[in-house]
Write an enzyme that holds these catalytic residues in place. Structure first.
Site, PDB file in Angstrom:
ATOM      1  N   ASP A  36       0.744  -1.031   0.038  1.00  0.00           N
ATOM      2  CA  ASP A  36       0.110  -0.061  -0.049  1.00  0.00           C
ATOM      3  C   ASP A  36       0.847   1.118   0.054  1.00  0.00           C
ATOM      4  O   ASP A  36       2.156   1.098   0.222  1.00  0.00           O
ATOM      5  CB  ASP A  36      -0.797   0.087   1.105  1.00  0.00           C
ATOM      6  CG  ASP A  36      -1.858  -0.958   1.260  1.00  0.00           C
ATOM      7  OD1 ASP A  36      -1.938  -1.725   0.395  1.00  0.00           O
ATOM      8  OD2 ASP A  36      -2.794  -1.187   2.183  1.00  0.00           O
ATOM      9  N   ASP A  37       0.227   2.306  -0.370  1.00  0.00           N
ATOM     10  CA  ASP A  37       0.701   3.841  -0.180  1.00  0.00           C
ATOM     11  C   ASP A  37       1.840   4.222  -1.137  1.00  0.00           C
ATOM     12  O   ASP A  37       2.552   5.460  -0.961  1.00  0.00           O
ATOM     13  CB  ASP A  37       1.406   4.011   1.214  1.00  0.00           C
ATOM     14  CG  ASP A  37       0.447   3.829   2.341  1.00  0.00           C
ATOM     15  OD1 ASP A  37      -0.855   3.570   1.862  1.00  0.00           O
ATOM     16  OD2 ASP A  37       0.526   3.913   3.395  1.00  0.00           O
ATOM     17  N   HIS A  87      -5.916   2.859  -3.775  1.00  0.00           N
ATOM     18  CA  HIS A  87      -5.928   3.103  -2.541  1.00  0.00           C
ATOM     19  C   HIS A  87      -6.495   4.445  -2.262  1.00  0.00           C
ATOM     20  O   HIS A  87      -5.725   4.959  -1.108  1.00  0.00           O
ATOM     21  CB  HIS A  87      -4.623   2.756  -2.055  1.00  0.00           C
ATOM     22  CG  HIS A  87      -4.326   2.360  -0.500  1.00  0.00           C
ATOM     23  ND1 HIS A  87      -5.252   1.624   0.012  1.00  0.00           N
ATOM     24  CD2 HIS A  87      -3.415   2.899   0.356  1.00  0.00           C
ATOM     25  CE1 HIS A  87      -4.907   1.580   1.483  1.00  0.00           C
ATOM     26  NE2 HIS A  87      -3.869   2.507   1.631  1.00  0.00           N
ATOM     27  N   HIS A  91      -5.836   9.174   0.760  1.00  0.00           N
ATOM     28  CA  HIS A  91      -5.515   8.727   1.778  1.00  0.00           C
ATOM     29  C   HIS A  91      -6.039   9.405   3.137  1.00  0.00           C
ATOM     30  O   HIS A  91      -5.481   9.204   4.246  1.00  0.00           O
ATOM     31  CB  HIS A  91      -4.160   8.185   1.976  1.00  0.00           C
ATOM     32  CG  HIS A  91      -3.888   6.872   2.932  1.00  0.00           C
ATOM     33  ND1 HIS A  91      -3.941   6.721   4.089  1.00  0.00           N
ATOM     34  CD2 HIS A  91      -3.777   5.739   2.276  1.00  0.00           C
ATOM     35  CE1 HIS A  91      -3.674   5.469   4.615  1.00  0.00           C
ATOM     36  NE2 HIS A  91      -3.586   4.817   3.627  1.00  0.00           N
ATOM     37  N   HIS A 189       3.743  -1.871   3.115  1.00  0.00           N
ATOM     38  CA  HIS A 189       3.810  -0.671   2.550  1.00  0.00           C
ATOM     39  C   HIS A 189       4.913  -0.439   1.957  1.00  0.00           C
ATOM     40  O   HIS A 189       6.184  -0.926   2.081  1.00  0.00           O
ATOM     41  CB  HIS A 189       3.566   0.465   3.696  1.00  0.00           C
ATOM     42  CG  HIS A 189       2.195   0.028   4.354  1.00  0.00           C
ATOM     43  ND1 HIS A 189       1.784  -1.014   5.210  1.00  0.00           N
ATOM     44  CD2 HIS A 189       0.969   1.021   4.289  1.00  0.00           C
ATOM     45  CE1 HIS A 189       0.646  -0.725   5.695  1.00  0.00           C
ATOM     46  NE2 HIS A 189       0.200   0.406   5.089  1.00  0.00           N
TER      47      HIS A 189
END
Length: 231
Positions: A36-37, A87, A91, A189
């Site tokens: 993620d991210d 995602h 965020h 991540h």
């Protein structure tokens, strides 16, 4: 309580598995490495380097606002055969979880940002902080809204802990990421701050290779992983 049937773990965010009583079926062991991210500069590049060296494909859930200036990393994900997912665009908890429409808009905006670089529209997504988090509990209404727009939802059942504790040692991250289950979806991540995650990856891959796992990527044919809970 409504469950999507896929995984055997009983941890948070995991789901139940349909039993297969066929005596002649050998259960393969599958692991999905997910990040993620990203894109996250050198961290993401280092992760991609390791994946390439090890001959492993992974799934990257991308933040739309991070793409600008890092288009080459996003294209590398695509060109090297990894899966790409959404995602959100920002965020940002407050923007994401104030309404179902805002959540959908964030995903659509991220989808468009990725499309502008790759020429592909992706429909797999992961909730920032997970489907059930401190700010939000997943509802069937949002599930229906996402499905009506052809999106599919993917949580995880093995949390490396590198999100909340990004300064953890590579050894600690690897220990949490390595599970002994037939189907494992590993949460990691690849943002700018996740330097130790990149360092932990080689040992994580070695563990799953040594234990006979097949590495797969999440795509639109992968059974969804989420849980709707009572409110």
């Amino acid at each position: 309580m409504i469950f999507i049937l896929f995984l055997s773990s009983t941890q948070a965010y995991a789901t139940d598995v349909i039993e297969d009583n066929s005596s002649d079926v050998t259960q393969e062991k599958v692991v999905y490495l997910t990040f993620d991210d990203g894109p996250g500069g050198k961290v993401t590049k280092d992760i991609l380097d390791t994946l390439k060296k090890e001959g492993v494909k992974a799934t990257f859930f991308v933040i739309g606002s991070e793409i600008k200036g890092q288009e080459s990393i996003l294209l590398r994900m695509k060109d090297e055969g990894h899966s790409i997912g959404l995602h959100s665009f920002t965020h940002d908890r407050d923007k994401l979880y104030c309404s179902n429409q805002n959540f959908l808009n964030e995903m659509v905006k991220s989808q468009e940002a990725i499309y502008n670089v790759t020429g592909e529209k992706y429909y797999i997504l992961r909730f920032p902080f997970g489907c059930n988090n401190k700010s939000y509990r997943l509802t069937q209404r949002l599930v229906d809204t996402l499905h009506e727009n052809n999106f599919k939802i993917y949580d995880w059942n093995a949390d490396s802990g590198d999100g909340a504790n990004y300064k953890s040692s590579p050894e600690s991250i690897a220990k949490k990421a390595c599970k002994n289950e037939d189907n494992v979806v590993v949460l990691m991540h690849c943002g700018f701050i996740n330097k130790t995650s990149a360092k932990a990856l080689p040992s994580i891959i070695k563990y799953y290779k040594d234990n006979g796992y097949i590495f797969k990527t999440i795509d639109e044919t992968t059974p969804e992983i989420y849980k709707v809970t009572k409110h």
